[in-house]
Design a protein around this motif. Sequence first.
Motif, PDB file in Angstrom:
ATOM      1  N   TRP A  49       0.827  -1.159  -0.035  1.00 51.31           N
ATOM      2  CA  TRP A  49      -0.134   0.111   0.063  1.00 51.31           C
ATOM      3  C   TRP A  49       0.915   1.301  -0.031  1.00 51.31           C
ATOM      4  N   GLN A  50       1.947   1.271   0.783  1.00 50.17           N
ATOM      5  CA  GLN A  50       2.900   2.292   0.770  1.00 50.17           C
ATOM      6  C   GLN A  50       3.657   2.525  -0.604  1.00 50.17           C
ATOM      7  N   ALA A  51       3.787   1.367  -1.182  1.00 52.10           N
ATOM      8  CA  ALA A  51       4.470   1.561  -2.403  1.00 52.10           C
ATOM      9  C   ALA A  51       3.614   2.043  -3.594  1.00 52.10           C
ATOM     10  N   ALA A  52       2.408   1.852  -3.571  1.00 52.78           N
ATOM     11  CA  ALA A  52       1.265   2.233  -4.384  1.00 52.78           C
ATOM     12  C   ALA A  52       1.045   3.869  -4.100  1.00 52.78           C
ATOM     13  N   LYS A  53       1.265   3.949  -2.821  1.00 52.46           N
ATOM     14  CA  LYS A  53       0.867   5.461  -2.604  1.00 52.46           C
ATOM     15  C   LYS A  53       2.039   6.232  -3.051  1.00 52.46           C
ATOM     16  N   ALA A  54       3.225   5.816  -3.083  1.00 55.93           N
ATOM     17  CA  ALA A  54       4.530   6.498  -3.589  1.00 55.93           C
ATOM     18  C   ALA A  54       4.391   6.536  -5.025  1.00 55.93           C
ATOM     19  N   GLY A  55       3.815   5.611  -5.674  1.00 61.38           N
ATOM     20  CA  GLY A  55       3.605   5.783  -6.993  1.00 61.38           C
ATOM     21  C   GLY A  55       2.440   6.566  -7.478  1.00 61.38           C
ATOM     22  N   THR A  56       1.632   6.900  -6.743  1.00 60.99           N
ATOM     23  CA  THR A  56       0.331   7.763  -7.033  1.00 60.99           C
ATOM     24  C   THR A  56       1.107   9.305  -6.841  1.00 60.99           C
ATOM     25  N   GLU A  57       1.782   9.407  -5.832  1.00 61.15           N
ATOM     26  CA  GLU A  57       2.537  10.852  -5.524  1.00 61.15           C
ATOM     27  C   GLU A  57       3.554  11.109  -6.684  1.00 61.15           C
ATOM     28  N   TRP A  58       4.227  10.042  -7.148  1.00 66.06           N
ATOM     29  CA  TRP A  58       5.197  10.384  -8.363  1.00 66.06           C
ATOM     30  C   TRP A  58       4.228  10.765  -9.540  1.00 66.06           C
ATOM     31  N   GLY A  59       3.336  10.041  -9.692  1.00 66.51           N
ATOM     32  CA  GLY A  59       2.497  10.373 -10.981  1.00 66.51           C
ATOM     33  C   GLY A  59       1.806  11.729 -10.962  1.00 66.51           C
ATOM     34  N   ILE A 123      -4.604   9.084 -11.878  1.00 72.19           N
ATOM     35  CA  ILE A 123      -3.253   8.336 -11.761  1.00 72.19           C
ATOM     36  C   ILE A 123      -3.617   7.018 -11.369  1.00 72.19           C
ATOM     37  N   VAL A 124      -3.221   5.845 -11.688  1.00 71.62           N
ATOM     38  CA  VAL A 124      -3.441   4.640 -11.264  1.00 71.62           C
ATOM     39  C   VAL A 124      -2.021   4.057 -10.926  1.00 71.62           C
ATOM     40  N   ALA A 125      -1.817   3.332  -9.739  1.00 74.27           N
ATOM     41  CA  ALA A 125      -0.565   2.875  -9.208  1.00 74.27           C
ATOM     42  C   ALA A 125      -0.650   1.455  -8.710  1.00 74.27           C
ATOM     43  N   THR A 126      -0.167   0.704  -9.436  1.00 73.87           N
ATOM     44  CA  THR A 126      -0.340  -0.995  -8.878  1.00 73.87           C
ATOM     45  C   THR A 126       1.005  -1.323  -8.423  1.00 73.87           C
ATOM     46  N   ALA A 127       1.199  -1.768  -7.230  1.00 70.04           N
ATOM     47  CA  ALA A 127       2.455  -2.240  -6.666  1.00 70.04           C
ATOM     48  C   ALA A 127       2.275  -3.689  -6.394  1.00 70.04           C
ATOM     49  N   CYS A 128       3.218  -4.338  -6.543  1.00 75.96           N
ATOM     50  CA  CYS A 128       3.353  -5.717  -6.520  1.00 75.96           C
ATOM     51  C   CYS A 128       4.884  -6.320  -5.955  1.00 75.96           C
ATOM     52  N   ASN A 129       4.761  -7.601  -5.199  1.00 73.26           N
ATOM     53  CA  ASN A 129       6.079  -7.956  -5.007  1.00 73.26           C
ATOM     54  C   ASN A 129       6.737  -9.031  -6.027  1.00 73.26           C
ATOM     55  N   SER A 130       6.457  -8.555  -7.408  1.00 67.58           N
ATOM     56  CA  SER A 130       6.833  -9.455  -8.474  1.00 67.58           C
ATOM     57  C   SER A 130       8.128  -9.024  -8.946  1.00 67.58           C
ATOM     58  N   ALA A 131       8.947  -9.973  -9.564  1.00 69.01           N
ATOM     59  CA  ALA A 131       9.950  -9.433 -10.387  1.00 69.01           C
ATOM     60  C   ALA A 131       9.611  -8.814 -11.783  1.00 69.01           C
ATOM     61  N   GLY A 132       8.452  -9.177 -12.243  1.00 66.95           N
ATOM     62  CA  GLY A 132       8.079  -8.594 -13.503  1.00 66.95           C
ATOM     63  C   GLY A 132       7.263  -7.222 -13.371  1.00 66.95           C
ATOM     64  N   SER A 133       6.628  -6.806 -14.516  1.00 67.49           N
ATOM     65  CA  SER A 133       5.772  -5.709 -14.321  1.00 67.49           C
ATOM     66  C   SER A 133       4.413  -6.013 -13.447  1.00 67.49           C
ATOM     67  N   CYS A 134       3.808  -5.073 -12.858  1.00 67.97           N
ATOM     68  CA  CYS A 134       2.369  -5.168 -12.084  1.00 67.97           C
ATOM     69  C   CYS A 134       1.207  -4.786 -12.907  1.00 67.97           C
TER      70      CYS A 134
END
Length: 166
Positions: A49-59, A123-134
């Motif tokens: 959730w915090q990573a997704a929040k960082a993504g929306t802020e960056w966006g 702005i849509v941020a999808t965070a995941c703990n995968s090595a690929g894209s989310c």
Amino acid sequence: MMRRADSGFGAIAAIMVLVILAALAGAIVKFGTTQQLSSAQDMQSARAWQAAKAGTEWGLFQAFQPGGIWHAAGACNGAGSAQTLDLGAQTGFRVTVQCNPTLTYAEGESAIGSPRQVRGFQIVATACNSAGSCPDDAAAVTPGYVERVRQVIAFCPVGTGAGDCP
């Protein structure tokens, strides 16, 4: 004098008690393991959730700051605008951030009889703990995979003033 048929009853009772205690111990261990895995999943969920929040802020920064990759007119164009942030070193998560334009519409007046135009960004941020894209559909069925999506919608005035949308 003791009869032969009565001998051995205590041994059977002792074995039954040991079997019941072993089953109880196994259940306690299983419950403790489940609790530990659940707690670890909760921690990963909070990090996602915090990573997704960082993504929306960056966006939002990219959409509203002059010089941002989505600030120029037409740069925020949906799936073609997707960017991946690799926060693996800090959080263990990757974040795919996408900018979707909303319609430009009139909101109030900038002067009497002159409608004020505003432009929206989703702005849509999808965070995941995968090595690929989310999102990662292949990893989604594996234990330990965590994914969180966060979206924000923000508006800015269309015009030529400082801080206006292009």
